[in-house]
Design an enzyme around this catalytic site. Structure first.
Site, PDB file in Angstrom:
ATOM      1  N   ARG A  15      83.398 -72.705  -5.622  1.00  0.00           N
ATOM      2  CA  ARG A  15      82.087 -73.308  -5.396  1.00  0.00           C
ATOM      3  C   ARG A  15      82.339 -74.955  -4.496  1.00  0.00           C
ATOM      4  O   ARG A  15      80.953 -75.000  -3.589  1.00  0.00           O
ATOM      5  CB  ARG A  15      80.806 -72.912  -5.962  1.00  0.00           C
ATOM      6  CG  ARG A  15      81.107 -74.281  -7.435  1.00  0.00           C
ATOM      7  CD  ARG A  15      80.686 -73.959  -8.842  1.00  0.00           C
ATOM      8  NE  ARG A  15      81.659 -72.100  -9.036  1.00  0.00           N
ATOM      9  CZ  ARG A  15      81.641 -71.959 -10.403  1.00  0.00           C
ATOM     10  NH1 ARG A  15      79.694 -72.272 -11.171  1.00  0.00           N
ATOM     11  NH2 ARG A  15      81.997 -70.749 -10.591  1.00  0.00           N
ATOM     12  N   LYS A  23      94.622 -74.750 -16.185  1.00  0.00           N
ATOM     13  CA  LYS A  23      94.420 -72.600 -16.256  1.00  0.00           C
ATOM     14  C   LYS A  23      95.748 -72.476 -17.754  1.00  0.00           C
ATOM     15  O   LYS A  23      97.070 -73.312 -16.865  1.00  0.00           O
ATOM     16  CB  LYS A  23      94.869 -71.707 -15.034  1.00  0.00           C
ATOM     17  CG  LYS A  23      93.571 -71.979 -14.146  1.00  0.00           C
ATOM     18  CD  LYS A  23      93.814 -71.391 -12.706  1.00  0.00           C
ATOM     19  CE  LYS A  23      92.790 -71.175 -12.278  1.00  0.00           C
ATOM     20  NZ  LYS A  23      91.568 -70.379 -12.961  1.00  0.00           N
TER      21      LYS A  23
END
Ligand code: BES
Ligand code: MG
Ligand code: ZN
Length: 477
Positions: A331, A256
């Site tokens: 997830r 990121k």
């Protein structure tokens, strides 16, 4: 410091008072004629808060509608938070809340707003005077609010503070193992049953998602199982809460950028924080309901040992997942927990997670996305709780066609969709690991406040705690 809410028989002459409710009798307060005139004119001008300063003691006179619709209840919470600045200015440490209102709902909402806005994450200030808030205790003098209600309010406030504290804590002080130790300690306090699975046990369970994300970490993953099962529980099958416990999300090799992205990622366990804190509240309030919380936790780090884009991993339920982005890690750990949840034959599973930037783009911090395969009645109960506590839920679809977007050409599924509908494709991914009524809550936006807004203080919001507390209270009585 947690704001204490105490039920008092009488007002104390020497301390400042909030005078609340439309039926208030101001004769008892020795206001002089000028003051009474002023109070009246303020009311006529629709001023919600009037302050009368008697030098050693302040009176905060509140004018508020007592309508019980959820919008007015929210306005009342906000009003509660609006007097914080006055309380701080006057350096009140203890205050009487003198309730002349007709019902406990509105009065409780005011106290809730006041107490929630009194939160501050101040442990890292080395000088005591950096603490902006002075208030420590609210004495409730009311004919409608009873001891049980003040106790319930206290545990609710405590729960939200706990969730905010956990989420505000930096990674350097709160890794997966440290988080699980807090679950044990706080769980004991509330009589919760807490079991922590370590890496060996997670390996035995073949939780390939959690293990893959953890590969680059210096710290072992944990899988926490927290249970509340009082003898008088009403439900046959348990409710299950699942919280994303990424204690820091660097993105991994799909790294990121720092500003407004990685610099926020100590909060990537906000789902875990609200799940645990909700369990804490449910147990403290002794709700007659059987609930189990599952919290997979790890950081998502960059290391020579990290999982990389292109890897194919085998999940707890046996599905093979092609990892095309290591930043879609939430997830993966949730999927293992959702698959593990099947063994309980649950009534309903609700997962809550800071899952997608797309949720922030679509809704911002004013609402939570809900994606669910449960029946309309269950979804409506959840949405109703969202309105009650003003943590509003916005439903997104799980239409079959979106499933196309996570098909892989070399494995069962891939862990990202395309550029469209990112919150939904994340939901479709999770759906593959469920075979029971289920709701997924994406709180990427509402979990983090860049600046204070009314009673939601800067940083971690604690979103989810009040929502779950309201939902379980509603279905357990
Ligand atoms: N933890 C992030 C999502 C997030 C974003 C939380 C902003 C809070 C605020 C999550 O793990 C993530 O990185 N999601 C990716 C998924 C993408 C690679 C498919 C995202 O949304 O960018
Ligand atoms: Mg990520
Ligand atoms: Zn994440």
């Amino acid at each position: 410091m947690i704001t204490k809410i105490i039920l008092a028989k009488n007002a104390t002459a020497s301390i400042s008072s909030i005078i609340f409710g439309s039926n208030k009798n101001l004769d008892a307060y020795n206001f002089n004629e000028k003051e009474l005139k002023y109070i009246l004119s303020e009311k006529e001008n629709d001023k919600k808060i009037t302050v009368i300063n008697h030098f050693d003691k302040q009176y905060y006179i509140i004018n508020n509608s007592e309508e019980q619709d959820f919008e007015n209840i929210q306005k009342t919470r906000v009003l509660g938070s609006n007097i914080m600045s006055e309380i701080n200015k006057n350096k009140n440490t203890e205050i009487d809340f003198i309730d002349f209102s007709e019902n406990e709902t509105i009065a409780s909402a005011f106290i809730e707003g006041l107490a929630l806005s009194n939160y501050q994450f101040s442990k890292y200030f080395s000088k005591e005077d950096e603490r902006r808030h002075t208030l420590e205790t609210i004495n409730v003098v009311s004919k409608n609010i009873n001891l049980k209600e003040t106790e319930n309010l206290n545990s609710l406030i405590e729960g939200v503070y706990l969730a905010r504290d956990l989420s505000n804590e930096p990674y350097s002080a709160l890794n997966s193992v440290q988080l699980s130790k807090i679950f044990i300690k706080k769980g004991k306090e509330a009589d919760l049953n807490v079991e922590i699975l370590n890496k060996k046990q997670i390996e035995t369970l073949k939780m390939g998602g959690l293990l893959a994300v953890n590969k680059g970490s210096a710290i072992e993953p944990t899988f926490s199982i927290i249970e509340w099962k009082p003898e008088n529980h009403k439900n046959e099958k348990p409710y299950i809460l699942v919280g994303k416990g990424i204690v820091f999300d660097s993105g991994g090799y799909s790294i990121k950028p720092t500003p407004n992205s990685m610099d926020l990622m100590k909060h990537d366990m906000a789902g875990a924080a609200s799940v645990f804190s909700a369990m804490y509240v449910i147990a403290k309030q002794k709700l007659p309901i059987h609930v189990i919380a599952l919290i997979p936790a790890t950081d998502n780090a960059v290391d020579a040992k990290s999982y990389v884009p292109g890897d194919i991993i085998k999940m707890h339920n046996g599905l093979n997942v092609e990892v095309l982005n290591t930043d879609a890690e939430g997830r993966l750990i949730l999927a293992d927990a959702l698959s593990y949840a099947k063994k309980y034959n649950p009534q309903l599973v609700i997962d809550i997670a800071t899952l997608t930037g797309a949720q922030v783009v679509a809704i911002g911090h004013q609402g939570t996305a809900i994606l669910s395969n449960a029946d309309e009645q269950t979804k409506n109960l959840l949405k109703e709780s969202g309105n009650n506590v003003f943590e509003r839920l916005v439903e997104l679809p799980l239409w079959e066609e979106y499933g196309e977007l996570i098909k892989s050409s070399i494995a069962d599924i891939k862990n990202i969709g395309g550029s469209e509908a990112g919150t939904i494709t994340a939901g479709k991914f999770l759906e593959k690991f469920t075979d029971y009524p289920w709701a997924h809550l994406d709180i990427a936006g509402p979990s983090i406040y860049k600046k204070q807004e009314n009673y939601v203080t800067e940083g971690a919001s604690g979103v989810g705690v009040r929502l779950f507390a309201d939902f379980f209270k509603k279905i357990s009585f």
